[in-house]
Design a protein around this motif. Structure first.
Motif, PDB file in Angstrom:
ATOM      1  N   LYS A   1       0.551  -0.888  -0.161  1.00 45.43           N
ATOM      2  CA  LYS A   1      -0.109   0.165  -0.149  1.00 45.43           C
ATOM      3  C   LYS A   1       0.839   1.041   0.056  1.00 45.43           C
ATOM      4  CE  LYS A   1      -4.112   1.461   2.829  1.00 45.43           C
ATOM      5  NZ  LYS A   1      -5.156   1.685   3.949  1.00 45.43           N
ATOM      6  N   GLN A   2       0.273   2.313  -0.932  1.00 50.66           N
ATOM      7  CA  GLN A   2       1.483   3.483  -0.758  1.00 50.66           C
ATOM      8  C   GLN A   2       0.733   4.923  -0.102  1.00 50.66           C
ATOM      9  OE1 GLN A   2       3.550   3.156  -3.203  1.00 50.66           O
ATOM     10  NE2 GLN A   2       3.249   1.210  -2.391  1.00 50.66           N
ATOM     11  N   SER A   3       1.394   5.835   0.197  1.00 51.41           N
ATOM     12  CA  SER A   3       0.107   6.928   0.603  1.00 51.41           C
ATOM     13  C   SER A   3      -0.490   7.087   0.096  1.00 51.41           C
ATOM     14  CB  SER A   3       1.412   7.046   2.030  1.00 51.41           C
ATOM     15  OG  SER A   3       2.518   7.760   1.040  1.00 51.41           O
ATOM     16  N   GLU A   4      -0.344   7.795  -1.077  1.00 47.17           N
ATOM     17  CA  GLU A   4      -1.075   8.209  -2.216  1.00 47.17           C
ATOM     18  C   GLU A   4      -2.461   7.915  -2.464  1.00 47.17           C
ATOM     19  OE1 GLU A   4       1.121   9.823  -5.416  1.00 47.17           O
ATOM     20  OE2 GLU A   4       2.748   8.822  -4.380  1.00 47.17           O
ATOM     21  N   LYS A   5      -3.380   8.679  -3.062  1.00 49.09           N
ATOM     22  CA  LYS A   5      -4.256   8.781  -3.344  1.00 49.09           C
ATOM     23  C   LYS A   5      -4.906   8.802  -4.718  1.00 49.09           C
ATOM     24  CE  LYS A   5      -7.694   7.618   0.342  1.00 49.09           C
ATOM     25  NZ  LYS A   5      -9.233   7.744   1.382  1.00 49.09           N
ATOM     26  N   ASP A   6      -5.567   7.371  -5.375  1.00 48.53           N
ATOM     27  CA  ASP A   6      -5.968   8.349  -7.077  1.00 48.53           C
ATOM     28  C   ASP A   6      -7.322   9.434  -6.147  1.00 48.53           C
ATOM     29  OD1 ASP A   6      -6.620   8.473  -9.398  1.00 48.53           O
ATOM     30  OD2 ASP A   6      -7.651   7.064  -9.531  1.00 48.53           O
ATOM     31  N   ARG A   7      -7.202   9.906  -7.061  1.00 45.00           N
ATOM     32  CA  ARG A   7      -8.205  10.814  -6.920  1.00 45.00           C
ATOM     33  C   ARG A   7      -9.699  11.498  -8.015  1.00 45.00           C
ATOM     34  NH1 ARG A   7      -9.264  11.872  -1.193  1.00 45.00           N
ATOM     35  NH2 ARG A   7      -6.915  11.728  -0.216  1.00 45.00           N
ATOM     36  N   ILE A   8      -8.853  11.453  -9.583  1.00 48.51           N
ATOM     37  CA  ILE A   8      -9.582  11.256 -10.119  1.00 48.51           C
ATOM     38  C   ILE A   8     -10.508  10.642 -10.901  1.00 48.51           C
ATOM     39  CG2 ILE A   8      -8.780  11.393 -13.014  1.00 48.51           C
ATOM     40  CD1 ILE A   8      -5.880  11.687 -11.879  1.00 48.51           C
ATOM     41  N   ASN A   9     -10.259   9.363  -9.984  1.00 48.73           N
ATOM     42  CA  ASN A   9     -11.270   8.520 -10.828  1.00 48.73           C
ATOM     43  C   ASN A   9     -12.415   8.088  -9.475  1.00 48.73           C
ATOM     44  OD1 ASN A   9     -10.799   7.673 -13.320  1.00 48.73           O
ATOM     45  ND2 ASN A   9      -8.492   6.574 -12.432  1.00 48.73           N
TER      46      ASN A   9
END
Lengths: 234, 234
Positions: B193-201
């Protein structure tokens, strides 16, 4: 006049790679070739596809004509099409393969045919690119065996671990340490130990086992840990 | 005069099934057929094998002529040989398939070709037995994906679980419950798991993950528990 008419037509053949397991080792069925070139040399069972038959029909007919075997389910393997593979004329060959339980099929091989079973560990030099075809069939078998219960389907209902090890070794072209193989196969939880021993093949005797078919179907993946990574041979 | 001279020669063609993944869905590459019969209809990329080229060379040349794509590694799939499959003249077709990462290949598709990507979920009716060829390629893909890391090779370095689920659903022609998929894929221990999130979709956002490549190579079997039994489709 259409684009079809300008094209070159090619000979299309089929060749059959037939493996069998006789309870102790894997075998391959070969015939002595009945026509030039290479007449009399050992070869796979092959022939030309006729105008009105499908590829599957051509494979079944050829196998039957050359060995007397009928009702063999064959699976298409790979098509070999190098321009120079047959020295007489360019021939594209579609290969089919089957894996037989020899206990069921041996009877059908009559002496009127020039066909013979050889150990897969040691068989004669074959014509053309037929050795490459055999290798492709071995690779497909390894691959399929990692996802299907086909190897267990070849064993008699009761079998010993040395028998199972011999089958695995022939299929994976590998040799396994006896104690490790024993330990790993037991740890899959797929085998049910019987009280009887096989005393024919060793003085000490080897216990018979049966496959726990229900567990095997539900948990066939556990067998994967037994085998070399199939990626290596693809 | 030998046994070869009495035989009927047949047209031999190749057809290419090209799948691609664009990060969100699986696609298939099709062309509008440029010759009769069925001119203008959608078709796989196909052509006749020429006298001096191997089957692989014929596949690469045909794909390049019809789409401009070059250097595509294609794998031989299956040979289709029903006598009536082409209404003009019997043609045996050897099929090849490839799975592309569209991020790398999209640029090469120029408008001078009549080729187009369609979603694998919904593509036009195809000529002859081409739909059967596509199904054979889908089946092979399912089968291979169960033993090889090919699906993960298509994903970008960082991906979200919804993206992975969409890929699995397109390949296995199945739909998975979102929460179950999430739970199972996390339990394989293959994702980091990464700390970033995909907020596009999505507004809520979905965490990015990376594949733990070392664990994946050592323990790729664990992914098998995720997928429908590949025996079912063979």
């Amino acid at each position: 006049m259409n684009r079809y008419s300008k094209q070159t037509r090619l000979l299309v053949a089929i060749d059959c790679i037939i493996f069998g397991f006789d309870g102790n080792e894997m075998k391959i069925l070969l015939v002595q070739r009945g026509m030039v070139p290479e007449k009399g040399k050992w070869s796979l069972m092959g022939g030309f596809v006729q105008p009105d038959e499908s590829l599957e029909e051509a494979a079944a007919r050829t196998l039957n004509e050359l060995t007397g075997l009928g009702n063999v389910y064959m699976e298409q393997l790979h098509t070999f099409g190098m321009p120079e593979r047959d020295p007489i004329e360019r021939t594209v060959s579609v290969t089919y393969f089957a894996l037989l339980d020899l206990a069921k099929y041996k009877v059908q091989l009559s002496s009127e045919f020039q066909a013979e079973w050889f150990p897969l560990k040691k068989f004669p030099r074959l014509i053309f690119d037929h050795s490459e075809m055999v290798q492709a069939a071995r690779d497909r078998l390894k691959y399929k065996a990692s996802l299907h219960p086909i190897l267990f389907e070849l064993l008699p209902e009761k079998f010993t671990i040395p028998q199972l090890q011999s089958l695995f070794e022939d299929v994976y072209q590998a040799s396994f340490d006896k104690r490790n193989f024993n330990r790993k196969i037991i740890s899959t939880g797929l085998l049910i130990k019987q009280s009887e021993k096989d005393r024919i093949n060793s003085r000490k005797g080897a216990f018979f086992f049966k496959l726990d078919k229900k567990t095997y179907r539900e948990n066939f993946h556990s067998i994967l840990r037994m085998i070399p990574n199939p990626n290596d041979s693809i």
